[in-house]
Design a protein around this motif. Structure first.
Motif, PDB file in Angstrom:
ATOM      1  N   ALA A 163      51.750 -14.652  59.608  1.00  0.00           N
ATOM      2  CA  ALA A 163      52.529 -14.775  58.377  1.00  0.00           C
ATOM      3  C   ALA A 163      51.700 -15.515  57.340  1.00  0.00           C
ATOM      4  O   ALA A 163      50.979 -16.469  57.667  1.00  0.00           O
ATOM      5  N   ILE A 164      51.788 -15.052  56.087  1.00  0.00           N
ATOM      6  CA  ILE A 164      51.098 -15.715  54.975  1.00  0.00           C
ATOM      7  C   ILE A 164      52.132 -16.027  53.907  1.00  0.00           C
ATOM      8  O   ILE A 164      52.917 -15.159  53.506  1.00  0.00           O
ATOM      9  N   PHE A 165      52.134 -17.280  53.441  1.00  0.00           N
ATOM     10  CA  PHE A 165      53.038 -17.715  52.380  1.00  0.00           C
ATOM     11  C   PHE A 165      52.178 -18.142  51.201  1.00  0.00           C
ATOM     12  O   PHE A 165      51.443 -19.129  51.279  1.00  0.00           O
ATOM     13  N   LEU A 166      52.258 -17.367  50.116  1.00  0.00           N
ATOM     14  CA  LEU A 166      51.393 -17.573  48.958  1.00  0.00           C
ATOM     15  C   LEU A 166      52.217 -17.974  47.742  1.00  0.00           C
ATOM     16  O   LEU A 166      53.218 -17.326  47.418  1.00  0.00           O
ATOM     17  N   ASN A 167      51.784 -19.029  47.074  1.00  0.00           N
ATOM     18  CA  ASN A 167      52.429 -19.466  45.833  1.00  0.00           C
ATOM     19  C   ASN A 167      51.388 -19.520  44.722  1.00  0.00           C
ATOM     20  O   ASN A 167      50.312 -20.096  44.899  1.00  0.00           O
ATOM     21  N   ASP A 168      51.709 -18.887  43.577  1.00  0.00           N
ATOM     22  CA  ASP A 168      50.770 -18.915  42.458  1.00  0.00           C
ATOM     23  C   ASP A 168      51.425 -19.296  41.134  1.00  0.00           C
ATOM     24  O   ASP A 168      50.788 -19.221  40.089  1.00  0.00           O
ATOM     25  N   THR A 169      52.682 -19.715  41.163  1.00  0.00           N
ATOM     26  CA  THR A 169      53.416 -19.998  39.928  1.00  0.00           C
ATOM     27  C   THR A 169      54.139 -21.331  40.034  1.00  0.00           C
ATOM     28  O   THR A 169      54.873 -21.565  41.004  1.00  0.00           O
ATOM     29  N   SER A 170      53.954 -22.195  39.059  1.00  0.00           N
ATOM     30  CA  SER A 170      54.637 -23.488  39.045  1.00  0.00           C
ATOM     31  C   SER A 170      56.130 -23.306  38.799  1.00  0.00           C
ATOM     32  O   SER A 170      56.556 -22.373  38.114  1.00  0.00           O
ATOM     33  N   GLY A 171      56.904 -24.201  39.379  1.00  0.00           N
ATOM     34  CA  GLY A 171      58.330 -24.248  39.095  1.00  0.00           C
ATOM     35  C   GLY A 171      59.189 -23.223  39.798  1.00  0.00           C
ATOM     36  O   GLY A 171      60.386 -23.129  39.527  1.00  0.00           O
ATOM     37  N   VAL A 172      58.606 -22.435  40.725  1.00  0.00           N
ATOM     38  CA  VAL A 172      59.404 -21.421  41.423  1.00  0.00           C
ATOM     39  C   VAL A 172      59.925 -21.996  42.737  1.00  0.00           C
ATOM     40  O   VAL A 172      59.435 -23.008  43.238  1.00  0.00           O
ATOM     41  N   ASN A 185      60.736 -15.567  79.939  1.00  0.00           N
ATOM     42  CA  ASN A 185      59.490 -15.017  80.494  1.00  0.00           C
ATOM     43  C   ASN A 185      58.738 -14.143  79.500  1.00  0.00           C
ATOM     44  O   ASN A 185      58.009 -13.224  79.879  1.00  0.00           O
ATOM     45  N   SER A 186      58.910 -14.426  78.230  1.00  0.00           N
ATOM     46  CA  SER A 186      58.155 -13.714  77.192  1.00  0.00           C
ATOM     47  C   SER A 186      56.936 -14.534  76.777  1.00  0.00           C
ATOM     48  O   SER A 186      56.768 -15.685  77.190  1.00  0.00           O
ATOM     49  N   LYS A 187      56.107 -13.915  75.944  1.00  0.00           N
ATOM     50  CA  LYS A 187      54.903 -14.587  75.453  1.00  0.00           C
ATOM     51  C   LYS A 187      54.647 -14.154  74.026  1.00  0.00           C
ATOM     52  O   LYS A 187      54.733 -12.966  73.706  1.00  0.00           O
ATOM     53  N   ILE A 188      54.323 -15.105  73.163  1.00  0.00           N
ATOM     54  CA  ILE A 188      54.083 -14.780  71.756  1.00  0.00           C
ATOM     55  C   ILE A 188      53.113 -15.778  71.143  1.00  0.00           C
ATOM     56  O   ILE A 188      53.093 -16.960  71.514  1.00  0.00           O
ATOM     57  N   ILE A 189      52.289 -15.284  70.225  1.00  0.00           N
ATOM     58  CA  ILE A 189      51.390 -16.126  69.420  1.00  0.00           C
ATOM     59  C   ILE A 189      51.741 -15.877  67.962  1.00  0.00           C
ATOM     60  O   ILE A 189      51.710 -14.737  67.493  1.00  0.00           O
ATOM     61  N   PHE A 190      52.081 -16.934  67.247  1.00  0.00           N
ATOM     62  CA  PHE A 190      52.449 -16.823  65.838  1.00  0.00           C
ATOM     63  C   PHE A 190      51.526 -17.715  65.024  1.00  0.00           C
ATOM     64  O   PHE A 190      51.340 -18.889  65.340  1.00  0.00           O
ATOM     65  N   VAL A 191      50.947 -17.150  63.966  1.00  0.00           N
ATOM     66  CA  VAL A 191      50.011 -17.881  63.113  1.00  0.00           C
ATOM     67  C   VAL A 191      50.485 -17.789  61.665  1.00  0.00           C
ATOM     68  O   VAL A 191      50.708 -16.686  61.156  1.00  0.00           O
ATOM     69  N   ASP A 192      50.670 -18.937  61.015  1.00  0.00           N
ATOM     70  CA  ASP A 192      51.030 -18.886  59.600  1.00  0.00           C
ATOM     71  C   ASP A 192      50.042 -19.672  58.756  1.00  0.00           C
ATOM     72  O   ASP A 192      49.512 -20.702  59.184  1.00  0.00           O
ATOM     73  N   ASN A 193      49.782 -19.141  57.571  1.00  0.00           N
ATOM     74  CA  ASN A 193      48.958 -19.804  56.561  1.00  0.00           C
ATOM     75  C   ASN A 193      49.786 -19.979  55.306  1.00  0.00           C
ATOM     76  O   ASN A 193      50.377 -19.014  54.806  1.00  0.00           O
ATOM     77  N   CYS A 194      49.844 -21.196  54.799  1.00  0.00           N
ATOM     78  CA  CYS A 194      50.600 -21.504  53.591  1.00  0.00           C
ATOM     79  C   CYS A 194      49.602 -21.967  52.535  1.00  0.00           C
ATOM     80  O   CYS A 194      48.948 -23.007  52.705  1.00  0.00           O
ATOM     81  N   VAL A 195      49.445 -21.166  51.464  1.00  0.00           N
ATOM     82  CA  VAL A 195      48.349 -21.411  50.527  1.00  0.00           C
ATOM     83  C   VAL A 195      48.817 -21.333  49.074  1.00  0.00           C
ATOM     84  O   VAL A 195      49.783 -20.653  48.751  1.00  0.00           O
ATOM     85  N   SER A 196      48.093 -22.051  48.233  1.00  0.00           N
ATOM     86  CA  SER A 196      48.270 -21.955  46.785  1.00  0.00           C
ATOM     87  C   SER A 196      47.144 -21.140  46.193  1.00  0.00           C
ATOM     88  O   SER A 196      46.001 -21.200  46.662  1.00  0.00           O
ATOM     89  N   SER A 197      47.472 -20.370  45.149  1.00  0.00           N
ATOM     90  CA  SER A 197      46.458 -19.648  44.400  1.00  0.00           C
ATOM     91  C   SER A 197      46.313 -20.358  43.056  1.00  0.00           C
ATOM     92  O   SER A 197      47.074 -20.132  42.129  1.00  0.00           O
ATOM     93  N   GLY A 198      45.348 -21.255  42.973  1.00  0.00           N
ATOM     94  CA  GLY A 198      45.180 -22.069  41.762  1.00  0.00           C
ATOM     95  C   GLY A 198      45.320 -23.540  42.086  1.00  0.00           C
ATOM     96  O   GLY A 198      46.154 -23.940  42.898  1.00  0.00           O
ATOM     97  N   ASP A 199      44.512 -24.375  41.427  1.00  0.00           N
ATOM     98  CA  ASP A 199      44.483 -25.799  41.726  1.00  0.00           C
ATOM     99  C   ASP A 199      45.621 -26.580  41.073  1.00  0.00           C
ATOM    100  O   ASP A 199      45.928 -27.693  41.492  1.00  0.00           O
TER     101      ASP A 199
END
Length: 427
Positions: A163-172, A185-199
């Motif tokens: 999963a990727i969570f991207l934010n590029d707009t202030s105030g949203v 007895n299940s098996k799962i690997i979940f990877v998430d990245n939470c990133v900003s586009s812009g400083d």
């Protein structure tokens, strides 16, 4: 947002009535509850009062529509599954046909609440409850987008779900909710990245992760956050583990702004296991609180928590480790280690290991250290012709390496190594 606005928005999302009613109750709670208590952090001085405005986004037809920052995070080809949230909305979802045929579900949480109503209603907000504090209530009322991942009994998913969570707009509004349900007895690997586009993107990320690990299941959750300096990150992660189940948390806190994260595992069943690894780097005048918790209810349950943080410039970190063994949870083993390395006279670190033991027949232990970088190590490396900057990097990486090297997911391990270099100005 008032109740009328919330009703209109929920109606536009075509949410079921029970979900709207939960949102309304949570919104009412948000106005009455206090902020969460964060050890030695004045949370009331942070930018945590504005939840932001919902920003609708158009769905992507494919990853060719995605910004480069997203494409750079995606393993190609996508073998397991991928879901992307852009600001307030999920814009892309893909699940392999073979997994779908086995009954695996990957979708946004709005869709899941309609199409898999019984499952979502059973588990949503059962680990992180709205009445815990005002930010939990606000999240419960206003979450949008989000992820629902379900793995049926006995199904083993070898390829990671990303999963990727991207934010590029202030105030949203940027408040994704991740709900993972792993059957027995299940098996799962979940990877998430939470990133900003812009400083300079300024938002409140008020995120929640809930994991329910069935009996005998094995769940790995890797989470890497890299948000902008103007963004405040408040994240709660919670897992409930049944008998002989296991949850492994792998967390990279690479934000540039103020951060408070709380990762807690409830070992409900006998023989349940949890393993939490956290690495963090603070820069500038960043203030951070990283809390890991393990609460033992089941007999012979085992927990391990390791946190290593590096503070540069004027950054501050509060590291809390809490192991709680309840009465009757015999033959448990709870271990924790917190270490903070400071590279500047103005940097600050505080490690607080806590053991709360209500049972005699158990094993528990902790280790903690806070200190400056070893000047002799720097001098030795510089005497061999290595620059001070490179010497400091080698010392820092040597400090973090014992945790990074134990990460079993190659992609996450490489990503964290790259982020460490980026935070230290080497790329």
């Amino acid at each position: 947002m008032n109740v009328d606005d919330l009703r209109a928005w929920s109606s536009a999302k075509d949410e079921p009535r029970w979900l709207l009613e939960r949102r309304i109750r949570a919104l009412e709670l948000a106005g009455t509850l206090e902020l969460p208590k964060v050890e030695k952090i004045k949370l009331e001085k942070w930018d945590i009062y504005e939840s932001g405005d919902y920003k609708a986004e158009n769905a992507w037809s494919g990853l060719e529509d995605a910004p480069e920052v997203v494409r750079g995070l995606v393993a190609s080809p996508v073998k397991g599954g991928l879901i992307v949230q852009f600001n307030s909305d999920v814009v892309y979802t893909k699940l392999s046909e073979s997994l779908a045929a086995q009954g695996v579900i990957l979708t946004d949480l709005h869709t899941a609440a309609k199409e898999h109503e019984a499952l979502v209603q059973r588990y949503l907000f059962q680990a992180v409850k709205p009445e815990e504090h005002s930010l939990s209530a606000a999240h419960s009322a206003l979450w949008s987008g989000g992820v629902f991942l379900y793995v049926p009994d006995g199904v083993e998913v070898e390829a990671p779900i990303q999963a990727i969570f991207l934010n590029d707009t202030s105030g949203v509004r940027f408040a994704p909710h991740i709900l993972i349900v792993a059957g027995s007895n299940s098996k799962i690997i979940f990877v998430d990245n939470c990133v900003s586009s812009g400083d300079d993107v300024k938002v409140l990320h008020n995120g929640v992760v809930e994991v329910f690990a069935g009996a005998g299941s094995k769940v790995q959750v890797a989470s890497v956050h890299q948000l902008a300096a103007a963004t405040t990150d408040f994240t709660q992660r919670r897992a409930v583990v049944l008998a002989d189940g296991g949850v492994e948390w792998i967390i990279g806190e690479m934000n540039n702004g103020n951060t408070a994260s709380d990762t807690k595992t409830l070992l409900q069943g006998n023989g349940a296991v949890s393993d939490t690894k956290v690495i963090a780097i603070g820069t500038g005048n960043q203030k951070s609180s990283y809390t890991t918790q393990a609460r033992h209810f089941g007999r012979s349950s085992v927990s391990q928590m390791i946190t290593r943080a590096v503070m540069l410039e004027e950054a501050t970190a509060i590291i809390n480790g809490i192991t709680k063994i309840e009465k009757g949870a015999t033959h448990c083993d709870g271990q924790q280690t917190e270490r903070v390395l400071m590279l500047s006279p103005k940097a600050r670190g505080d490690a607080n290991p806590i053991l709360l033991i209500d049972e005699d027949d158990v094993t528990a232990g902790h280790a903690a250290s806070v200190g400056q970088v070893n000047a002799e190590q720097i001098y030795y490396l510089m005497s061999r012709g290595i620059s001070r900057r490179e010497a400091e990097y080698l010392v820092i990486f040597g400090f973090l390496a014992p945790v990074i090297s134990e990460i079993p997911l190659e992609g996450v391990r490489g990503r964290l190594q790259d982020l460490v270099e980026s935070k230290l100005g080497r790329s």
